[in-house]
Design an enzyme around this catalytic site. Sequence first.
Site, mmCIF file in Angstrom:
data_model
loop_
_atom_site.group_PDB
_atom_site.id
_atom_site.type_symbol
_atom_site.label_atom_id
_atom_site.label_comp_id
_atom_site.label_asym_id
_atom_site.label_seq_id
_atom_site.Cartn_x
_atom_site.Cartn_y
_atom_site.Cartn_z
ATOM 1 N NE ARG A 238 8.207 7.155 -2.378
ATOM 2 C CZ ARG A 238 6.958 6.790 -2.107
ATOM 3 N NH1 ARG A 238 6.666 5.499 -1.962
ATOM 4 N NH2 ARG A 238 6.013 7.693 -1.961
ATOM 5 C CD GLU A 267 9.078 3.229 -8.607
ATOM 6 O OE1 GLU A 267 7.994 3.853 -8.609
ATOM 7 O OE2 GLU A 267 9.479 2.591 -7.631
ATOM 8 C CG HIS A 286 5.501 2.237 -6.524
ATOM 9 N ND1 HIS A 286 6.384 3.281 -6.536
ATOM 10 C CD2 HIS A 286 4.886 2.274 -5.312
ATOM 11 C CE1 HIS A 286 6.319 3.933 -5.375
ATOM 12 N NE2 HIS A 286 5.392 3.335 -4.616
#
Length: 324
Positions: A238, A267, A286
Amino acid sequence: MSKPRIFVPNRVNEEVIHYLQQYGDVDYRDQEEKMAEEEFLVGLRNASALLCYSRQKINASILEQAPLLKVVSNIAVGYDNLDLGEMTKRGVLATNTPGILTETTADLTFSILMAAARRVAEADYYVKSGQWKEWFPSLMLGKDVFGATIGIIGMGRIGEAVARRAKGFDMNILYYNRSRKTDAEAKLGATFVSLEELLQRSDYVVVLTPLTAETQKFIGVKELALMKKDAILVNASRGATVDETALIHALQEKRIAGAALDVYEKEPVDPENPLLKMANVVTLPHIGSATRETRAKMAMKAARNAIAALQGEIPENLLNKEVL
């Protein structure tokens, strides 16, 4: 007797919807983009179950507007988007999808490690942008992977899977974890070390720890200063596990050689983020678990977790066991 309402606000495989329809009234939105909060709350208001991706935050203010909700089924292994304490207090079960995405995420993690080491993205751009005019001995010199030392922070399922790949490259495997994994040590030849020793000795530092209060900005100024100057930081966990500002400064000041990132503190990443301007940083959006096969299996696992909860059973991947 009316069927429970199951809210699925984003696109999943048709097989998942067909499965859910056997057990409930499915409110399905076949869309990729995240639903506007107002529309999401309308859909959630009468729902007994929610299937969602980890970008959807479930907190007290959301739960207040979902009086019938019995289960939130995350289509992800990470669950930092879920307020487990608040959900437990309200009797709402929380589930995730571990195991399914292990190998896929390990593939991606090791691939960006290699991409950073051998300057793959940089070299690809060099050719496609027409800069390659001649070959010379120092052209795009990279860093060896085979036989190098890898330091894995977080030896969970994905950490072990990355270690298996590293073993195939005859790498020296160090790891740091909350507890020792003697099985992994025996199978993989991994060595348990302190965080400080791992940072000092590793050519590649791979962050694979879940995001918790303890791991927030776990890799910061102090930790980056311990790394070798020619080391590469890889983050596939993360974004908030790494202090992004500290990482930017370390790269700008050449205190480490590069980074490979699939995750960021914010993000989608800000287009003005300095990391995007650095040739020695591999940046992905991601996509750790992003294969068709894996995402389909994750969604079906999430659906089975939700139905188990609705039928009064204990879901296989229950996160907040205290709710029972």
